[in-house]
Design an enzyme around this catalytic site. Structure first.
Site, PDB file in Angstrom:
ATOM      1  N   GLY A  88      59.151 -63.309 -23.208  1.00  0.00           N
ATOM      2  CA  GLY A  88      59.858 -62.069 -22.924  1.00  0.00           C
ATOM      3  C   GLY A  88      59.217 -61.266 -21.814  1.00  0.00           C
ATOM      4  O   GLY A  88      59.814 -60.345 -21.267  1.00  0.00           O
ATOM      5  N   LYS A 109      51.648 -62.912 -16.888  1.00  0.00           N
ATOM      6  CA  LYS A 109      51.991 -62.220 -18.132  1.00  0.00           C
ATOM      7  C   LYS A 109      52.160 -60.740 -17.826  1.00  0.00           C
ATOM      8  O   LYS A 109      51.244 -60.106 -17.301  1.00  0.00           O
ATOM      9  CB  LYS A 109      50.857 -62.438 -19.149  1.00  0.00           C
ATOM     10  CG  LYS A 109      51.137 -61.930 -20.549  1.00  0.00           C
ATOM     11  CD  LYS A 109      50.057 -62.424 -21.513  1.00  0.00           C
ATOM     12  CE  LYS A 109      50.220 -61.842 -22.911  1.00  0.00           C
ATOM     13  NZ  LYS A 109      49.186 -62.349 -23.830  1.00  0.00           N
ATOM     14  N   ASP A 248      54.252 -69.117 -33.061  1.00  0.00           N
ATOM     15  CA  ASP A 248      54.471 -69.076 -31.610  1.00  0.00           C
ATOM     16  C   ASP A 248      53.151 -68.858 -30.868  1.00  0.00           C
ATOM     17  O   ASP A 248      53.101 -68.971 -29.647  1.00  0.00           O
ATOM     18  CB  ASP A 248      55.473 -67.973 -31.239  1.00  0.00           C
ATOM     19  CG  ASP A 248      55.114 -66.641 -31.849  1.00  0.00           C
ATOM     20  OD1 ASP A 248      54.999 -66.563 -33.086  1.00  0.00           O
ATOM     21  OD2 ASP A 248      54.934 -65.665 -31.091  1.00  0.00           O
TER      22      ASP A 248
HETATM   23  P1  AMP Z   1      53.032 -61.636 -28.496  1.00  0.00           P
HETATM   24  O1  AMP Z   1      52.770 -60.620 -29.558  1.00  0.00           O
HETATM   25  O2  AMP Z   1      52.465 -61.276 -27.153  1.00  0.00           O
HETATM   26  O3  AMP Z   1      52.692 -63.018 -28.913  1.00  0.00           O
HETATM   27  O4  AMP Z   1      54.604 -61.582 -28.262  1.00  0.00           O
HETATM   28  C1  AMP Z   1      55.558 -61.934 -29.236  1.00  0.00           C
HETATM   29  C2  AMP Z   1      56.910 -62.050 -28.585  1.00  0.00           C
HETATM   30  O5  AMP Z   1      57.341 -60.777 -28.096  1.00  0.00           O
HETATM   31  C3  AMP Z   1      56.972 -62.989 -27.402  1.00  0.00           C
HETATM   32  O6  AMP Z   1      58.226 -63.609 -27.403  1.00  0.00           O
HETATM   33  C4  AMP Z   1      56.821 -62.057 -26.228  1.00  0.00           C
HETATM   34  O7  AMP Z   1      57.360 -62.584 -25.045  1.00  0.00           O
HETATM   35  C5  AMP Z   1      57.605 -60.847 -26.703  1.00  0.00           C
HETATM   36  N1  AMP Z   1      57.151 -59.605 -26.065  1.00  0.00           N
HETATM   37  C6  AMP Z   1      55.997 -58.940 -26.298  1.00  0.00           C
HETATM   38  N2  AMP Z   1      55.921 -57.838 -25.531  1.00  0.00           N
HETATM   39  C7  AMP Z   1      57.039 -57.781 -24.795  1.00  0.00           C
HETATM   40  C8  AMP Z   1      57.549 -56.871 -23.817  1.00  0.00           C
HETATM   41  N3  AMP Z   1      56.878 -55.791 -23.447  1.00  0.00           N
HETATM   42  N4  AMP Z   1      58.748 -57.165 -23.268  1.00  0.00           N
HETATM   43  C9  AMP Z   1      59.433 -58.259 -23.632  1.00  0.00           C
HETATM   44  N5  AMP Z   1      59.029 -59.131 -24.548  1.00  0.00           N
HETATM   45  C10 AMP Z   1      57.838 -58.912 -25.130  1.00  0.00           C
HETATM   46 MG    MG Z   2      52.804 -64.812 -28.374  1.00  0.00          MG
END
Ligand code: AMP
Ligand code: MG
Length: 481
Positions: A88, A109, A248
């Site tokens: 995302g 990122k 994930d």
């Molecule tokens: P993470 O906690 O970084 O593993 O993210 C979990 C999910 O949320 C993943 O699919 C990320 O791409 C999405 N995600 C986290 N932060 C954002 C953001 N600011 N904008 C879009 N997607 C996000």
């Molecule tokens: Mg992640």
């Protein structure tokens, strides 16, 4: 930048697994961290990193030669609940083929929105990106498989979380970004050709030694389980707590990935949790091995159609594979603990010897890292061990145990030095570095920390400020989204 040699083998997978993406340009890119050593490994020219072109590329304002930006699709169990996810806020530029022929994903990122952003802004804040940079590089220096960090660029734009923060983009380098959740994504679409293609691709990319396996998919599952068991052993042996072991966030390469609310344990306590969102303690230190096995069960479930045409037989095979995880973990953990105690040989009572030390540490809230560090150096300064009667009694058992092996004291000390870090990223030092950077625009504190953490097994430095535990009882880390 000279030296780019990007390929795109992942994009040869079925379209289900990715979407084209474009990094969204940022206002005022400024490079605030860059890893020249890693750049050299990748075959990039290090001098060009910190020039203006470097900032443009690592911000996503300019694409490196040969880039084909995509966002990867995946699903995941987050705290046990299944969700469709995907990159995302991360964009893959391609796979850099290094001068020695290795292949690494180059990912930005925080580079803007993608098809999988859901309601997110696609952006990242400076603090969490610097945290990932520091911890991932520390893990690498500790010898633990991990994604790495090539650069951090400030965007000159704010991001809005609970408060307004400075935006940043991290360039992440990984063997790949294929996750347990990628396999779950294919399984959730009930798309067997895609599932098979992903399994074949993962095997070829990360487990080439299985090329001639008679049952290639089962062999892949077994090999992933083995690597994951080894990885979690390494985490436990240094007190690393990942914080969000969602499916994930588990890479099929066996690398540690997605540093969010992670931290190192200070006082030994299996229930240690740092993440502010982990109320149930699902991802506590002591839970990491069973949670890894739970995640691997989700992987096995996703792979069932590949294991056997007969579902019952497939379940039998998967179950047998998964049952190996605790066995592999226990034996790897005990072997690592023996090294931490300077033991070369194996005796049946070793597990009890280790468990009793841990019980003492838990009872006295002893610092995990420094207890082993003191044991390592105690052979030089004998008085370092006179902590209390229980510990003395335990140490006498260790002495007696050591006397039954032929290796010398010096050999035991060398073994311990190689397995007990003198320096880990202490939470208070990480916070100090992030605050200096985010609050005062001062990146020298972080640089100094990175320098210390680059040689964690160098016991001959006396740096009390870097080895003192902070007060972790109230320490909380946040997801950094
Ligand atoms: P993470 O906690 O970084 O593993 O993210 C979990 C999910 O949320 C993943 O699919 C990320 O791409 C999405 N995600 C986290 N932060 C954002 C953001 N600011 N904008 C879009 N997607 C996000
Ligand atoms: Mg992640």
């Amino acid at each position: 930048m000279p030296g780019w040699r990007l390929e795109h083998t992942y994009a040869d997978l079925p379209q289900l697994f990715y979407a084209d993406a474009r990094p969204a340009p940022v206002r005022a890119p400024r490079l605030v961290a860059c890893n020249k050593q890693l750049a050299v490994t990748l075959g990039l020219e290090p001098e060009t990193l910190d020039g203006p072109q470097g900032a443009e590329i690592f911000a996503g304002n300019a694409l490196p030669e040969g880039a084909r930006p995509i966002a990867q699709a995946y699903a995941g169990h987050q705290f046990g609940g299944f969700t469709a996810l995907g990159d995302g806020r991360a964009i893959l530029l391609g796979e850099q083929v290094t001068p020695s022929g290795d292949r690494f994903d180059i990912q930005l990122k925080g580079a803007g929105q993608t098809r999988y952003s859901r309601r997110g802004d696609g952006r990242a804040a400076l603090g969490p990106m610097l945290r990932e940079y520091i911890i991932s590089e520390a893990m690498h220096a500790l010898g633990i498989p991990t994604t790495r960090s090539l650069a951090v660029v400030m965007t000159g734009e704010p991001v809005y979380r609970e408060s307004e923060l400075e935006g940043a983009v991290l360039t992440r380098v990984a063997s790949s970004h294929i996750r347990v959740g990628t396999m779950q994504w294919a399984a959730a679409h009930d798309d067997q050709p895609a599932l098979r293609a992903l399994a074949d691709y993962t095997r070829a990319r990360h487990y080439p030694e299985l090329a001639d396996a008679a049952e290639p998919h089962l062999a892949l599952l077994d090999a992933i389980i083995e690597r994951q068991a080894r990885l979690i052993v390494q985490w436990q042996l240094v007190g690393f707590i990942h914080g969000v072991m969602n499916t994930d966030n588990m890479a099929l390469s066996g690398e540690t990935i997605d540093y969010g609310p992670c931290a190192f344990m200070d006082a030994y306590d299996p229930e240690t949790v740092f993440s502010s969102i982990d109320h149930g303690g699902r991802y506590a230190y002591g839970n990491q091995p069973p949670v890894a096995q739970w995640n691997l069960a989700r992987l096995a479930e996703a792979m069932l159609p590949l294991l056997n045409a007969d579902l019952n037989r497939a379940v039998e095979l998967a179950t047998a594979s998964l049952e190996r995880f605790p066995v592999l973990f226990e034996s790897g953990w005990l072997a690592g603990m023996r090294s931490k105690l300077g033991l070369f040989t194996e005796e049946p009572e070793d597990k009890a010897l280790v468990d009793d030390l841990l019980l003492w540490m838990e009872r006295t809230s002893a610092d995990f890292t420094n207890t082993f560090r003191n044991l390592t150096m105690a052979d030089r300064s004998e008085d370092a061990r006179r902590l209390d009667a229980q510990f003395d009694a335990w140490h006498s058992r260790l002495d007696a145990r050591r006397a039954r092996q032929t290796q010398s004291r010096a050999e035991a000390e060398a073994l311990m030095r190689a397995h007990n870090p003198a320096f880990i990223p202490r939470n208070h030092k990480v916070e100090e570095a992030l605050q200096a950077a985010s609050g005062n625009d001062d990146f020298t504190v972080m640089q100094r920390l990175l320098d210390v953490l680059a040689t964690p097994y160098d016991h001959d430095r006396d740096l009390p400020a870097f080895s003192a535990p902070g007060d972790s009882r109230t320490y909380r880390t946040f997801c950094g989204t």
